[in-house]
Structures are given as structure tokens and as C-alpha cells.
Motif scaffolding. Structure first.
Motif, PDB file in Angstrom:
ATOM      1  N   ASP A  29       7.356  10.537  -7.536  1.00 39.23           N
ATOM      2  CA  ASP A  29       6.856   8.834  -7.354  1.00 39.23           C
ATOM      3  C   ASP A  29       7.455   8.253  -6.261  1.00 39.23           C
ATOM      4  OD1 ASP A  29       5.799   6.627  -8.945  1.00 39.23           O
ATOM      5  OD2 ASP A  29       8.091   6.019  -8.888  1.00 39.23           O
ATOM      6  N   ASN A  30       6.879   7.865  -5.286  1.00 42.22           N
ATOM      7  CA  ASN A  30       7.111   7.240  -4.041  1.00 42.22           C
ATOM      8  C   ASN A  30       6.685   5.652  -4.019  1.00 42.22           C
ATOM      9  OD1 ASN A  30       7.881   9.957  -2.940  1.00 42.22           O
ATOM     10  ND2 ASN A  30       5.817  10.157  -2.385  1.00 42.22           N
ATOM     11  N   TYR A  31       7.741   5.000  -3.921  1.00 44.25           N
ATOM     12  CA  TYR A  31       7.597   3.656  -3.928  1.00 44.25           C
ATOM     13  C   TYR A  31       8.070   2.833  -2.855  1.00 44.25           C
ATOM     14  CZ  TYR A  31       9.000  -1.360  -5.013  1.00 44.25           C
ATOM     15  OH  TYR A  31       9.420  -2.592  -4.971  1.00 44.25           O
ATOM     16  N   SER A  32       7.283   2.034  -2.194  1.00 41.90           N
ATOM     17  CA  SER A  32       7.820   1.329  -0.975  1.00 41.90           C
ATOM     18  C   SER A  32       7.460  -0.176  -1.029  1.00 41.90           C
ATOM     19  CB  SER A  32       7.242   2.038   0.225  1.00 41.90           C
ATOM     20  OG  SER A  32       5.944   1.809   0.235  1.00 41.90           O
ATOM     21  N   THR A  33       8.349  -1.013  -0.467  1.00 37.02           N
ATOM     22  CA  THR A  33       7.724  -2.361  -0.451  1.00 37.02           C
ATOM     23  C   THR A  33       8.234  -3.105   0.921  1.00 37.02           C
ATOM     24  OG1 THR A  33       8.145  -4.655  -1.419  1.00 37.02           O
ATOM     25  CG2 THR A  33      10.092  -3.104  -1.327  1.00 37.02           C
ATOM     26  N   GLN A  34       7.549  -3.650   1.797  1.00 37.13           N
ATOM     27  CA  GLN A  34       7.787  -4.339   2.997  1.00 37.13           C
ATOM     28  C   GLN A  34       7.349  -5.583   2.838  1.00 37.13           C
ATOM     29  OE1 GLN A  34       5.633  -3.344   7.005  1.00 37.13           O
ATOM     30  NE2 GLN A  34       7.539  -2.095   7.136  1.00 37.13           N
ATOM     31  N   PHE A  35       8.393  -6.550   3.492  1.00 39.66           N
ATOM     32  CA  PHE A  35       8.041  -7.881   3.294  1.00 39.66           C
ATOM     33  C   PHE A  35       8.369  -8.651   4.756  1.00 39.66           C
ATOM     34  CE2 PHE A  35       9.441 -12.398   2.689  1.00 39.66           C
ATOM     35  CZ  PHE A  35       8.088 -12.796   1.854  1.00 39.66           C
ATOM     36  N   GLU A  36       7.511  -9.335   5.297  1.00 40.01           N
ATOM     37  CA  GLU A  36       7.732 -10.079   6.691  1.00 40.01           C
ATOM     38  C   GLU A  36       7.479 -11.231   6.569  1.00 40.01           C
ATOM     39  OE1 GLU A  36       6.316  -6.929  10.038  1.00 40.01           O
ATOM     40  OE2 GLU A  36       4.573  -6.876   8.564  1.00 40.01           O
ATOM     41  N   GLU A  37       8.395 -12.173   7.500  1.00 42.80           N
ATOM     42  CA  GLU A  37       8.281 -13.403   7.706  1.00 42.80           C
ATOM     43  C   GLU A  37       8.403 -13.809   9.446  1.00 42.80           C
ATOM     44  OE1 GLU A  37       9.828 -16.097   4.229  1.00 42.80           O
ATOM     45  OE2 GLU A  37      11.258 -15.299   5.432  1.00 42.80           O
ATOM     46  N   GLU A  38       7.436 -14.541   9.938  1.00 43.89           N
ATOM     47  CA  GLU A  38       7.323 -14.902  11.525  1.00 43.89           C
ATOM     48  C   GLU A  38       6.769 -16.154  11.566  1.00 43.89           C
ATOM     49  OE1 GLU A  38       5.513 -12.595  15.764  1.00 43.89           O
ATOM     50  OE2 GLU A  38       4.626 -12.005  13.271  1.00 43.89           O
ATOM     51  N   ASP A  39       7.706 -16.700  12.566  1.00 42.11           N
ATOM     52  CA  ASP A  39       7.504 -18.141  12.998  1.00 42.11           C
ATOM     53  C   ASP A  39       6.582 -18.042  13.779  1.00 42.11           C
ATOM     54  OD1 ASP A  39       7.460 -21.026  13.271  1.00 42.11           O
ATOM     55  OD2 ASP A  39       9.443 -21.011  14.278  1.00 42.11           O
ATOM     56  N   ILE A  40       5.209 -17.797  13.823  1.00 44.32           N
ATOM     57  CA  ILE A  40       4.193 -17.677  14.891  1.00 44.32           C
ATOM     58  C   ILE A  40       3.966 -19.155  15.620  1.00 44.32           C
ATOM     59  CG2 ILE A  40       3.012 -15.552  13.661  1.00 44.32           C
ATOM     60  CD1 ILE A  40       0.807 -17.538  12.678  1.00 44.32           C
ATOM     61  N   TYR A  41       4.250 -20.130  15.134  1.00 43.46           N
ATOM     62  CA  TYR A  41       3.934 -21.339  15.781  1.00 43.46           C
ATOM     63  C   TYR A  41       5.244 -21.975  16.295  1.00 43.46           C
ATOM     64  CZ  TYR A  41      -0.753 -20.930  13.797  1.00 43.46           C
ATOM     65  OH  TYR A  41      -1.878 -20.436  13.349  1.00 43.46           O
ATOM     66  N   ASN A  42       6.495 -21.476  16.060  1.00 44.07           N
ATOM     67  CA  ASN A  42       7.754 -22.015  16.652  1.00 44.07           C
ATOM     68  C   ASN A  42       8.098 -23.132  16.107  1.00 44.07           C
ATOM     69  OD1 ASN A  42       9.969 -21.609  18.084  1.00 44.07           O
ATOM     70  ND2 ASN A  42       9.414 -22.720  20.005  1.00 44.07           N
ATOM     71  N   ILE A  43       7.731 -23.415  14.825  1.00 42.54           N
ATOM     72  CA  ILE A  43       7.933 -24.929  14.118  1.00 42.54           C
ATOM     73  C   ILE A  43       9.579 -24.715  13.935  1.00 42.54           C
ATOM     74  CG2 ILE A  43       7.756 -25.919  11.914  1.00 42.54           C
ATOM     75  CD1 ILE A  43       4.870 -24.560  11.774  1.00 42.54           C
ATOM     76  N   TYR A  44      10.190 -23.537  13.791  1.00 43.83           N
ATOM     77  CA  TYR A  44      11.617 -23.662  13.296  1.00 43.83           C
ATOM     78  C   TYR A  44      12.296 -23.199  14.772  1.00 43.83           C
ATOM     79  CZ  TYR A  44       9.749 -23.627   8.710  1.00 43.83           C
ATOM     80  OH  TYR A  44       8.910 -23.933   7.518  1.00 43.83           O
ATOM     81  N   ASN A  45      12.787 -24.127  15.234  1.00 42.31           N
ATOM     82  CA  ASN A  45      13.565 -24.103  16.779  1.00 42.31           C
ATOM     83  C   ASN A  45      14.874 -24.650  16.672  1.00 42.31           C
ATOM     84  OD1 ASN A  45      12.659 -26.772  16.854  1.00 42.31           O
ATOM     85  ND2 ASN A  45      10.726 -26.023  17.869  1.00 42.31           N
ATOM     86  N   ALA A  46      15.404 -25.355  15.481  1.00 41.17           N
ATOM     87  CA  ALA A  46      16.635 -25.951  15.755  1.00 41.17           C
ATOM     88  C   ALA A  46      17.719 -24.809  15.231  1.00 41.17           C
ATOM     89  CB  ALA A  46      16.946 -27.018  15.065  1.00 41.17           C
ATOM     90  N   PRO A  47      18.739 -24.712  16.221  1.00 40.48           N
ATOM     91  CA  PRO A  47      19.784 -23.581  16.065  1.00 40.48           C
ATOM     92  C   PRO A  47      20.827 -24.168  15.330  1.00 40.48           C
ATOM     93  CG  PRO A  47      20.117 -24.663  18.310  1.00 40.48           C
ATOM     94  CD  PRO A  47      18.935 -25.306  17.685  1.00 40.48           C
ATOM     95  N   PHE A  48      20.778 -24.322  14.098  1.00 46.46           N
ATOM     96  CA  PHE A  48      21.475 -24.735  13.021  1.00 46.46           C
ATOM     97  C   PHE A  48      20.986 -24.452  11.520  1.00 46.46           C
ATOM     98  CE2 PHE A  48      19.284 -28.483  14.178  1.00 46.46           C
ATOM     99  CZ  PHE A  48      18.868 -28.970  12.904  1.00 46.46           C
TER     100      PHE A  48
END
Length: 284
Positions: A29-48
Motif C-alpha cells: 500500500d503506497n500512500y503519498s500527499t503533497q500540499f503546496e502554497e505559493e504567493d504568486i501575486y506577492n500579496i504577502y510581503n511584510a517581513p513580520f
């Protein structure tokens, strides 16, 4: 799973047969999961960190998990059949508890990238082995032959609350006692029903078949694993006195609610199952 069987039977008295089978079960039984998040529009750009603790300048995040399991088991099946003339047959079987041994190889990886750079990647892997046992199974069946029509039916009973783990389970923070208590509380007995019909067409030496099978949930709270229903159809054709070809189709459908472990969002999923089975029989 694959199953290799060795069996034998004998007529202990007229029209009464006893038999036994030993089954060797194995597979992967082979199980795998992959989850990705990407800020493609650079909405989150505050370094805090925002007030709710979410990182405000996350650029990309990856979670990757795999579990490869090797499974092995052995069980015994004992059966009896009684023929009432040429029209009726009655049968029953008992399946011994099946003890499964599972060896898991698992990996887990996390990558985090921010506008200011990347965190040190996290990666871990390991092995884990455990054993669990499924309960006794009891099957009862009967068939009735009317000229060229064969009708059959069967029921299968199992009390899943009698299942148990023999070693530490693959669940963090849970002991053998914890899981076995949960099994007795959350699982229940099931009775599966199978119905079938076969029509023989002597002119072309063919058989047409249809069937129904229900697979009830072993959980008291069926949202974990809902009841399933399957319908089947098939045909067989004798090519000559020794060679026969069979083809069967199986279709099943059900709905299930699932919660993803990463996003924690509940989804209503409509699932279907379709299978084609072909058999070539050569008799000597």
C-alpha cells in the motif's frame, strides 16, 4: 493485496461435502500527499508576523509525505456444502481471524521560502512495524436451479468490534490498549448481502449473469466509511469443449465526507468504483 490459496474438499457422505483452504495474503500500500502554497501575486510581503501568528511574507511552502507499506497475512477457511437433489445447494464457511503484519517506510519533508530567504528544510524518515488482527468471518449461501436459470444468495457476518492490535499502533500518542478500546467503542458488526442470477443459453453455449452486493460500514458513525453498493453483469462463452471465456463488470458508488489533515476543510466526495474482470479457462 494478492492472495494465493491451496484448497481441497471431499464428499464425506452422499451429497455432503467438507473442504478447507489456506490463504497466503501479501501486497503493498503506497500512500503519498503533497500540499503546496505559493504567493504568486506577492500579496504577502511584510517581513513580520501578523497578530494571529500567520507569517506575512511567506512566498512558498511545501509539505510532502509518503508511506510505503508491505503487508502479509495468513488465514484458514473451512466450508461445508449440502446438495438437495439437482436443484438446491446449501453452503456455509468459517474464516479464522487474520493476523496482518505491516512494515512501513515513511518520509516527511517541509520546505519554507520567504521574501527574505529560505528556512532550513525539514526532512525525516523511518521504519515502523505493527500487527493487527481481523475477526472471524461466517458465510452462509444457497442456490436454486430452475431449468436454465440459476438463482443464488449469500450473507457474510463479521463482528468488527472484535478486531484488535497486537503491537503498538501507527498512531502517535496511542497505546495498544487505547486503540483496542476505541475499536470496541467505534466499530460494530456487519452483514453483507450478495444476490446473483445466471441464465444459460444452450443454443450458443453462453451464460449471462447479473448480481448485487452491499458492503455496510463497520463504523457506528458511518461518515468515516459509508455503506457501499455494487452492481455487476457478466457473460461467459464456451469456445469449445475445453476452453471458456468469462468477462465481468462491477460498478459501485457512494458518498463520503472527508477532512483533509492539512487544510482542515470538510469536503463531500462522490466516489465510484469500476472494474473489469476477464478469465480464460482451459480444462484438460
Amino acid at each position: 493485496l494478492n492472495q494465493f490459496s491451496f484448497s481441497g474438499s471431499m464428499e464425506v457422505q452422499e451429497n455432503f461435502y467438507l473442504g478447507a483452504t489456506i490463504n497466503f495474503i501479501g501486497g503493498k500500500d503506497n500512500y503519498s500527499t503533497q500540499f503546496e502554497e505559493e504567493d504568486i501575486y506577492n500579496i504577502y510581503n511584510a517581513p513580520f508576523f501578523e497578530e494571529d501568528g500567520i507569517i506575512a511574507d511567506l512566498d512558498y511552502w511545501l509539505y510532502d509525505q509518503t508511506i510505503e507499506s508491505d503487508i502479509s497475512a495468513t488465514n484458514l477457511k473451512f466450508g461445508a456444502m449440502y446438495k438437495m437433489g439437482n436443484a438446491i445447494r446449501l453452503g456455509a464457511t468459517v474464516i479464522t481471524p487474520t493476523k496482518y503484519k505491516v512494515k512501513e517506510l515513511w518520509t516527511e519533508k517541509i520546505e519554507e521560502y520567504y521574501d527574505w530567504g529560505a528556512e532550513e528544510p525539514f526532512e525525516d524518515s523511518g521504519e515502523f512495524e505493527y500487527e493487527y488482527e481481523t475477526p472471524y468471518g461466517f458465510d452462509f449461501g444457497a442456490s436454486l436451479k430452475l431449468v436454465n436459470l440459476m438463482l443464488s444468495g449469500g450473507i457474510e457476518f463479521r463482528d468488527w468490534s472484535q478486531a484488535k492490535f497486537h503491537t503498538e499502533p501507527p498512531i502517535a500518542g496511542k497505546t495498544v490498549g487505547d486503540i483496542n478500546t476505541i475499536i470496541k467503542k467505534d466499530l460494530t458488526s456487519t452483514t453483507k448481502i450478495r444476490l446473483g442470477a445466471e441464465l444459460y443459453m444452450p443454443v450458443i453455449k453462453a451464460r449471462l449473469r447479473a448480481g448485487y452486493f452491499n458492503d455496510p460500514s463497520p463504523y457506528k458513525y458511518a461518515t468515516y466509511r459509508p455503506e457501499r453498493e455494487y452492481y455487476s453483469a457478466g457473460a461467459s462463452l464456451m469456445l469449445d469443449k475445453q476452453v471458456m471465456v468469462d468477462v465481468g463488470l462491477v460498478h459501485g458508488t457512494w458518498e463520503v465526507e472527508e477532512t483533509d489533515g492539512i487544510t482542515a476543510e470538510t469536503t463531500l466526495q462522490e466516489k465510484t468504483f469500476d472494474k473489469i474482470v476477464g478469465t480464460l479457462s482451459i480444462r484438460f
